[in-house]
Design a protein around this motif. Sequence first.
Motif, PDB file in Angstrom:
ATOM      1  N   GLU A 191       0.814  -1.203   0.000  1.00 37.33           N
ATOM      2  CA  GLU A 191       0.000   0.000   0.000  1.00 37.33           C
ATOM      3  C   GLU A 191       0.854   1.263   0.000  1.00 37.33           C
ATOM      4  OE1 GLU A 191      -3.239   0.232  -0.367  1.00 37.33           O
ATOM      5  OE2 GLU A 191      -3.393  -1.941  -0.556  1.00 37.33           O
ATOM      6  N   VAL A 192       2.036   1.174   0.591  1.00 38.28           N
ATOM      7  CA  VAL A 192       2.918   2.332   0.636  1.00 38.28           C
ATOM      8  C   VAL A 192       3.407   2.700  -0.759  1.00 38.28           C
ATOM      9  CG1 VAL A 192       5.124   3.202   1.527  1.00 38.28           C
ATOM     10  CG2 VAL A 192       3.627   1.837   3.005  1.00 38.28           C
ATOM     11  N   LEU A 193       3.720   1.686  -1.577  1.00 38.01           N
ATOM     12  CA  LEU A 193       4.252   1.934  -2.915  1.00 38.01           C
ATOM     13  C   LEU A 193       3.168   2.326  -3.907  1.00 38.01           C
ATOM     14  CD1 LEU A 193       6.852  -0.973  -3.219  1.00 38.01           C
ATOM     15  CD2 LEU A 193       7.216   1.385  -2.485  1.00 38.01           C
ATOM     16  N   GLY A 194       1.922   1.997  -3.611  1.00 38.06           N
ATOM     17  CA  GLY A 194       0.840   2.365  -4.520  1.00 38.06           C
ATOM     18  C   GLY A 194       0.735   1.436  -5.712  1.00 38.06           C
ATOM     19  N   ARG A 195       0.021   1.861  -6.744  1.00 36.26           N
ATOM     20  CA  ARG A 195      -0.259   1.012  -7.896  1.00 36.26           C
ATOM     21  C   ARG A 195       0.536   1.400  -9.139  1.00 36.26           C
ATOM     22  NH1 ARG A 195      -4.452  -2.296  -6.930  1.00 36.26           N
ATOM     23  NH2 ARG A 195      -5.816  -1.799  -5.156  1.00 36.26           N
ATOM     24  N   ASN A 196       1.333   2.452  -9.050  1.00 37.39           N
ATOM     25  CA  ASN A 196       2.164   2.841 -10.186  1.00 37.39           C
ATOM     26  C   ASN A 196       3.275   1.819 -10.380  1.00 37.39           C
ATOM     27  OD1 ASN A 196       4.746   4.384 -11.257  1.00 37.39           O
ATOM     28  ND2 ASN A 196       2.963   5.524 -11.985  1.00 37.39           N
ATOM     29  N   ALA A 212       6.906   3.049  -9.804  1.00 40.23           N
ATOM     30  CA  ALA A 212       7.163   3.250  -8.383  1.00 40.23           C
ATOM     31  C   ALA A 212       7.315   1.923  -7.652  1.00 40.23           C
ATOM     32  CB  ALA A 212       6.035   4.064  -7.754  1.00 40.23           C
ATOM     33  N   GLN A 213       6.533   0.920  -8.059  1.00 35.92           N
ATOM     34  CA  GLN A 213       6.643  -0.396  -7.434  1.00 35.92           C
ATOM     35  C   GLN A 213       8.009  -1.030  -7.701  1.00 35.92           C
ATOM     36  OE1 GLN A 213       3.278  -2.465  -9.077  1.00 35.92           O
ATOM     37  NE2 GLN A 213       1.908  -1.840  -7.423  1.00 35.92           N
ATOM     38  N   PRO A 237      -0.713   7.234   6.360  1.00 31.27           N
ATOM     39  CA  PRO A 237      -0.222   6.678   5.086  1.00 31.27           C
ATOM     40  C   PRO A 237       0.732   7.605   4.338  1.00 31.27           C
ATOM     41  CG  PRO A 237      -2.584   6.297   5.322  1.00 31.27           C
ATOM     42  CD  PRO A 237      -2.194   7.208   6.435  1.00 31.27           C
ATOM     43  N   ASP A 238       0.452   8.903   4.342  1.00 29.78           N
ATOM     44  CA  ASP A 238       1.335   9.836   3.643  1.00 29.78           C
ATOM     45  C   ASP A 238       2.703   9.906   4.310  1.00 29.78           C
ATOM     46  OD1 ASP A 238      -0.605  10.420   1.776  1.00 29.78           O
ATOM     47  OD2 ASP A 238      -1.411  12.100   2.928  1.00 29.78           O
ATOM     48  N   ARG A 286       4.632   6.717   3.503  1.00 28.41           N
ATOM     49  CA  ARG A 286       5.192   6.763   2.142  1.00 28.41           C
ATOM     50  C   ARG A 286       6.438   7.643   2.099  1.00 28.41           C
ATOM     51  NH1 ARG A 286       0.958   8.246   0.068  1.00 28.41           N
ATOM     52  NH2 ARG A 286       0.135   6.165  -0.327  1.00 28.41           N
ATOM     53  N   TRP A 317      10.422   6.255   1.260  1.00 26.92           N
ATOM     54  CA  TRP A 317      11.259   6.750   0.169  1.00 26.92           C
ATOM     55  C   TRP A 317      12.468   7.505   0.688  1.00 26.92           C
ATOM     56  CZ3 TRP A 317      10.955   4.923  -4.516  1.00 26.92           C
ATOM     57  CH2 TRP A 317       9.747   4.380  -4.970  1.00 26.92           C
TER      58      TRP A 317
END
Length: 216
Positions: A81-86, A89-90, A111-112, A115, A119
């Motif tokens: 969930e931290v990396l998202g769906r891009n 980015a994954q 969550p923000d 993230r 990074w």
Amino acid sequence: MRDVAALAAAVAVVGASFGALAVAAGVPVWLAMAMSLLVFAGGSQFMVVGVIAAGGTPFAAVTAALLLNLRHLPFGLVVGEVLGRNRAAQLLGAHIMIDESVAFAMAQRDPDRARAAYWACGIALFCAWNPAVLIGAYLGEAMGDPALFGLDAAFPAALFALLLPQLREPGPLRVAVGGAVLALVATPFLPAGVPVLVALLGVALALPLPRLEKAR
């Protein structure tokens, strides 16, 4: 950011020790740098160099490193969930997914912030580790045996420092002590690198014991 900077400084010292030890073990500078850039997993890098230096086969070295990095499978589930769906980015996030970046992210409830912590930690440690490995490799060529300066103890000391807070709980303490005993007992009888794999059996000591119901 203050904590990340302090950790990056410590990781740089460990990276320099890896570079020096790798060269002392006969690993070319270019290969040590390739491992750092493409693998970026200090534990597995030390594992490979240590097994090769002790006379183990490349197969044993790579197998031990892969088993050590199996922890990245649950890590990936945790930080998904931290990396998202891009997709980009994954892929990039997976490359900088190490114990420290995952720990920093999981320490944040928002969550923000999780993230941002992931990074910031991953990129800072990547940028600290790789130049330090290169510097350590060239210093290792100049100093000869890095063990004379105590650099061979840098990585085990760093791992022990990360493990120490967990040893307050009885389960992790049993695993750590049991794995260490198994590795020490197996060392005189098994090839280099294999006792580390045997130590994984210590995880069984954390499993709950079945309770037998009393016969009525």
